[in-house]
Design a protein around this motif. Structure first.
Motif, PDB file in Angstrom:
ATOM      1  N   GLY A  43       0.822  -1.107  -0.041  1.00  7.09           N
ATOM      2  CA  GLY A  43      -0.069  -0.072  -0.130  1.00  7.09           C
ATOM      3  C   GLY A  43       0.670   1.214   0.035  1.00  7.09           C
ATOM      4  O   GLY A  43       1.919   1.354   0.203  1.00  7.09           O
ATOM      5  N   TYR A  44       0.181   2.150  -0.300  1.00  5.84           N
ATOM      6  CA  TYR A  44       0.888   3.903  -0.588  1.00  5.84           C
ATOM      7  C   TYR A  44      -0.255   4.659  -0.105  1.00  5.84           C
ATOM      8  O   TYR A  44      -1.188   4.819  -0.630  1.00  5.84           O
ATOM      9  CB  TYR A  44       1.335   4.112  -1.772  1.00  5.84           C
ATOM     10  N   GLU A  45       0.269   5.283   1.113  1.00  2.00           N
ATOM     11  CA  GLU A  45      -1.003   6.469   1.480  1.00  2.00           C
ATOM     12  C   GLU A  45      -0.044   7.369   2.057  1.00  2.00           C
ATOM     13  O   GLU A  45       0.312   7.478   3.405  1.00  2.00           O
ATOM     14  CB  GLU A  45      -1.722   5.864   2.524  1.00  2.00           C
ATOM     15  N   PRO A  46       0.308   8.631   1.472  1.00  4.77           N
ATOM     16  CA  PRO A  46       1.001   9.582   1.885  1.00  4.77           C
ATOM     17  C   PRO A  46       0.037  10.458   2.805  1.00  4.77           C
ATOM     18  O   PRO A  46      -1.051  10.557   2.684  1.00  4.77           O
ATOM     19  CB  PRO A  46       1.559  10.691   0.670  1.00  4.77           C
ATOM     20  N   VAL A  47       0.903  10.960   4.111  1.00  3.37           N
ATOM     21  CA  VAL A  47       0.034  11.681   4.762  1.00  3.37           C
ATOM     22  C   VAL A  47       0.076  13.061   4.608  1.00  3.37           C
ATOM     23  O   VAL A  47       1.069  13.905   4.599  1.00  3.37           O
ATOM     24  CB  VAL A  47       0.337  11.404   6.422  1.00  3.37           C
ATOM     25  N   PRO A  48      -1.217  13.838   4.391  1.00  4.44           N
ATOM     26  CA  PRO A  48      -1.028  15.209   3.838  1.00  4.44           C
ATOM     27  C   PRO A  48      -0.338  15.955   4.794  1.00  4.44           C
ATOM     28  O   PRO A  48      -0.831  16.098   6.080  1.00  4.44           O
ATOM     29  CB  PRO A  48      -2.588  15.668   3.554  1.00  4.44           C
ATOM     30  N   GLY A  49       0.461  16.946   4.414  1.00  4.79           N
ATOM     31  CA  GLY A  49       1.280  18.042   5.157  1.00  4.79           C
ATOM     32  C   GLY A  49       2.415  17.266   6.088  1.00  4.79           C
ATOM     33  O   GLY A  49       2.887  18.161   6.989  1.00  4.79           O
ATOM     34  N   GLN A  50       2.491  16.209   5.917  1.00  6.97           N
ATOM     35  CA  GLN A  50       3.720  15.657   6.641  1.00  6.97           C
ATOM     36  C   GLN A  50       4.558  14.755   5.959  1.00  6.97           C
ATOM     37  O   GLN A  50       4.230  14.391   4.713  1.00  6.97           O
ATOM     38  CB  GLN A  50       3.146  14.718   7.771  1.00  6.97           C
ATOM     39  N   ARG A  51       5.740  14.705   6.472  1.00  5.59           N
ATOM     40  CA  ARG A  51       6.703  13.842   5.483  1.00  5.59           C
ATOM     41  C   ARG A  51       6.545  12.418   6.254  1.00  5.59           C
ATOM     42  O   ARG A  51       7.542  11.844   6.964  1.00  5.59           O
ATOM     43  CB  ARG A  51       8.272  14.297   6.003  1.00  5.59           C
ATOM     44  N   LYS A  52       5.415  11.943   5.773  1.00  8.51           N
ATOM     45  CA  LYS A  52       5.255  10.616   6.483  1.00  8.51           C
ATOM     46  C   LYS A  52       4.337   9.659   5.134  1.00  8.51           C
ATOM     47  O   LYS A  52       3.457  10.434   4.623  1.00  8.51           O
ATOM     48  CB  LYS A  52       4.157  10.780   7.572  1.00  8.51           C
ATOM     49  N   ILE A  53       4.445   8.658   5.220  1.00  7.02           N
ATOM     50  CA  ILE A  53       3.895   7.758   4.334  1.00  7.02           C
ATOM     51  C   ILE A  53       3.429   6.521   5.041  1.00  7.02           C
ATOM     52  O   ILE A  53       4.267   5.754   5.825  1.00  7.02           O
ATOM     53  CB  ILE A  53       4.557   7.191   3.170  1.00  7.02           C
ATOM     54  N   ILE A  54       2.277   5.902   4.939  1.00  5.28           N
ATOM     55  CA  ILE A  54       1.806   4.717   5.515  1.00  5.28           C
ATOM     56  C   ILE A  54       1.771   3.768   4.366  1.00  5.28           C
ATOM     57  O   ILE A  54       1.165   3.679   3.171  1.00  5.28           O
ATOM     58  CB  ILE A  54       0.410   4.693   6.031  1.00  5.28           C
ATOM     59  N   SER A  55       2.194   2.424   4.786  1.00  2.00           N
ATOM     60  CA  SER A  55       2.289   1.438   3.811  1.00  2.00           C
ATOM     61  C   SER A  55       1.599   0.267   4.471  1.00  2.00           C
ATOM     62  O   SER A  55       2.138  -0.540   5.345  1.00  2.00           O
ATOM     63  CB  SER A  55       3.641   1.004   3.163  1.00  2.00           C
ATOM     64  N   LEU A  56       0.191  -0.078   3.796  1.00  2.00           N
ATOM     65  CA  LEU A  56      -0.164  -1.371   4.360  1.00  2.00           C
ATOM     66  C   LEU A  56       0.067  -2.267   3.426  1.00  2.00           C
ATOM     67  O   LEU A  56      -0.189  -2.437   2.405  1.00  2.00           O
ATOM     68  CB  LEU A  56      -1.674  -1.064   4.334  1.00  2.00           C
ATOM     69  N   CYS A  57       0.790  -3.518   3.955  1.00  2.00           N
ATOM     70  CA  CYS A  57       1.298  -4.476   3.091  1.00  2.00           C
ATOM     71  C   CYS A  57       0.629  -5.851   3.559  1.00  2.00           C
ATOM     72  O   CYS A  57       0.588  -6.193   4.439  1.00  2.00           O
ATOM     73  CB  CYS A  57       2.855  -5.114   3.515  1.00  2.00           C
ATOM     74  N   GLU A  58       0.085  -6.234   2.335  1.00  2.00           N
ATOM     75  CA  GLU A  58      -0.779  -7.406   2.512  1.00  2.00           C
ATOM     76  C   GLU A  58      -0.071  -8.568   1.343  1.00  2.00           C
ATOM     77  O   GLU A  58      -0.521  -8.339   0.140  1.00  2.00           O
ATOM     78  CB  GLU A  58      -2.091  -7.412   2.154  1.00  2.00           C
ATOM     79  N   THR A  59       0.997  -9.222   1.770  1.00  2.00           N
ATOM     80  CA  THR A  59       1.719 -10.049   0.790  1.00  2.00           C
ATOM     81  C   THR A  59       1.882 -11.369   1.723  1.00  2.00           C
ATOM     82  O   THR A  59       1.808 -11.427   2.862  1.00  2.00           O
ATOM     83  CB  THR A  59       2.933  -9.475   0.311  1.00  2.00           C
ATOM     84  N   PRO A  60       2.349 -12.478   0.935  1.00  2.00           N
ATOM     85  CA  PRO A  60       2.584 -13.559   1.489  1.00  2.00           C
ATOM     86  C   PRO A  60       4.063 -13.641   1.974  1.00  2.00           C
ATOM     87  O   PRO A  60       4.575 -14.560   2.926  1.00  2.00           O
ATOM     88  CB  PRO A  60       2.537 -14.782   0.325  1.00  2.00           C
ATOM     89  N   TYR A  61       4.912 -12.747   1.918  1.00  2.00           N
ATOM     90  CA  TYR A  61       6.046 -12.580   2.185  1.00  2.00           C
ATOM     91  C   TYR A  61       6.282 -12.264   3.790  1.00  2.00           C
ATOM     92  O   TYR A  61       5.425 -11.592   4.530  1.00  2.00           O
ATOM     93  CB  TYR A  61       6.902 -11.627   1.369  1.00  2.00           C
ATOM     94  N   PRO A  62       7.464 -12.492   4.283  1.00  2.00           N
ATOM     95  CA  PRO A  62       7.599 -12.444   5.779  1.00  2.00           C
ATOM     96  C   PRO A  62       7.685 -10.857   6.134  1.00  2.00           C
ATOM     97  O   PRO A  62       8.179 -10.061   5.297  1.00  2.00           O
ATOM     98  CB  PRO A  62       8.803 -12.979   6.128  1.00  2.00           C
ATOM     99  N   CYS A  63       7.102 -10.525   7.169  1.00  2.00           N
ATOM    100  CA  CYS A  63       7.042  -9.104   7.862  1.00  2.00           C
ATOM    101  C   CYS A  63       8.390  -8.323   7.574  1.00  2.00           C
ATOM    102  O   CYS A  63       8.491  -7.409   7.047  1.00  2.00           O
ATOM    103  CB  CYS A  63       6.487  -9.163   9.036  1.00  2.00           C
ATOM    104  N   ALA A  64       9.543  -9.145   8.138  1.00  2.00           N
ATOM    105  CA  ALA A  64      10.869  -8.598   8.116  1.00  2.00           C
ATOM    106  C   ALA A  64      11.416  -8.421   6.790  1.00  2.00           C
ATOM    107  O   ALA A  64      12.048  -7.362   6.703  1.00  2.00           O
ATOM    108  CB  ALA A  64      11.740  -9.398   8.742  1.00  2.00           C
ATOM    109  N   PHE A  65      10.999  -9.162   5.823  1.00  2.00           N
ATOM    110  CA  PHE A  65      11.614  -9.101   4.487  1.00  2.00           C
ATOM    111  C   PHE A  65      10.920  -7.642   3.785  1.00  2.00           C
ATOM    112  O   PHE A  65      11.736  -6.875   3.133  1.00  2.00           O
ATOM    113  CB  PHE A  65      10.967 -10.123   3.526  1.00  2.00           C
ATOM    114  N   ASP A  66       9.447  -7.515   4.018  1.00  2.00           N
ATOM    115  CA  ASP A  66       8.767  -6.368   3.475  1.00  2.00           C
ATOM    116  C   ASP A  66       9.282  -5.003   4.217  1.00  2.00           C
ATOM    117  O   ASP A  66       9.465  -3.904   3.204  1.00  2.00           O
ATOM    118  CB  ASP A  66       7.273  -6.313   3.730  1.00  2.00           C
ATOM    119  N   HIS A  67       9.648  -5.166   5.374  1.00  2.00           N
ATOM    120  CA  HIS A  67      10.269  -4.021   6.232  1.00  2.00           C
ATOM    121  C   HIS A  67      11.550  -3.440   5.526  1.00  2.00           C
ATOM    122  O   HIS A  67      12.114  -2.484   5.243  1.00  2.00           O
ATOM    123  CB  HIS A  67      10.558  -4.286   7.613  1.00  2.00           C
TER     124      HIS A  67
END
Length: 198
Positions: free
Chosen positions: A136-160
Motif C-alpha cells: 500500500g501507499y498512503e501519503p499523509v497530507p502536510g507531513q513527511r510521512k507515508i503509510i504502507s499497508l502490506c498484504e503479501t505472503p512474504y515475511p514481515c521482516a522482508f517487507d520491512h
C-alpha cells in the motif's frame, strides 16, 4: 499470514530470487544452499545455485526458502534480503523521489511476479493482475510521512527491508517502523502496517 502463497502457480523472476544470495553478502554460499534445498536454481561447478536472472521460479518454493531462513537464522537476515530487492529487480521508470519510489513498490512487485506465464503488471497498458496482494501507499497530507499497508505472503521482516531500501534510496534519513498497534502477518494477521518518515 507469512510464507503461504495466495494462489498456486505464481512464479517469481530470477532477478528477485537472486536477492537471497545478495542478502547473505559475504556468506552467499549459504544463501545459495537455501535456494538449492528448495529446488531453486541448479548447482554450478562450485556447488552454488546458478540462477537464470530472466527465468521464473516457483513462488511457493521461494516462500519455503524464506521460512527456513527465518526459522534458522532470524528476522535480521530476512530484512537484509528485502533490502537487496531494489538493487536486483526491474523497477518502473519515472521514480524521482521518495513518494514516487514508495508508490512504485507495488508496480515493481507485480512486474517481478507472473501468473499463467504472464507478468502481473503490463507496463504498456498499466494493467495489474491480482493474486499476490499489494504494497500500500498512503501519503499523509502536510507531513513527511507515508503509510504502507502490506498484504503479501512474504515475511514481515522482508517487507520491512524492501520499504527501507526504497525509502532510503531517495531520502537517506528515512525511517521505517512497523506499527505494533496493528495486526501483523507474523502473528497470523493478514497484513502489516509500516510508517515511513523522514
Amino acid at each position: 499470514m507469512q510464507f503461504v502463497p495466495f494462489e498456486e502457480g505464481i512464479e517469481v523472476k530470477g532477478q528477485a530470487v537472486k536477492a537471497v544470495v545478495d542478502g547473505f553478502s559475504n556468506f552467499a554460499v549459504l544463501g545459495s544452499a537455501y535456494l538449492l534445498d528448495e529446488g531453486i536454481g541448479t548447482p554450478n561447478a562450485k556447488g552454488q545455485a546458478h540462477l537464470d536472472l530472466e527465468g521464473w521460479y516457483s513462488q511457493r518454493s521461494w516462500l519455503l526458502c524464506f521460512q527456513q531462513i527465518g526459522k534458522q537464522l532470524g528476522d535480521g537476515l530476512l530484512t537484509q534480503i528485502g533490502m537487496a530487492i531494489p538493487r536486483s529487480v526491474q523497477l518502473p521508470e519515472g521514480i524521482r523521489d521518495i513518494y514516487s519510489a514508495l508508490k512504485a513498490v507495488d508496480v515493481a512487485y507485480h512486474l517481478n511476479h507472473r501468473k499463467n506465464g504472464r507478468p502481473m503488471f503490463d507496463l504498456e497498458t498499466g494493467r495489474m493482475v491480482e493474486g499476490i496482494g499489494h504494497y500500500g501507499y498512503e501519503p499523509v497530507p502536510g507531513q513527511r510521512k507515508i503509510i504502507s499497508l502490506c498484504e503479501t505472503p512474504y515475511p514481515c521482516a522482508f517487507d520491512h527491508g524492501v520499504l527501507t531500501a526504497m525509502a532510503q534510496r531517495y531520502e537517506s534519513s528515512a525511517r521505517v517502523v512497523h506499527d505494533e498497534t496493528k495486526p501483523c502477518r507474523k502473528w497470523r494477521g493478514d497484513r502489516c502496517t509500516y510508517v515511513i518518515t523522514w
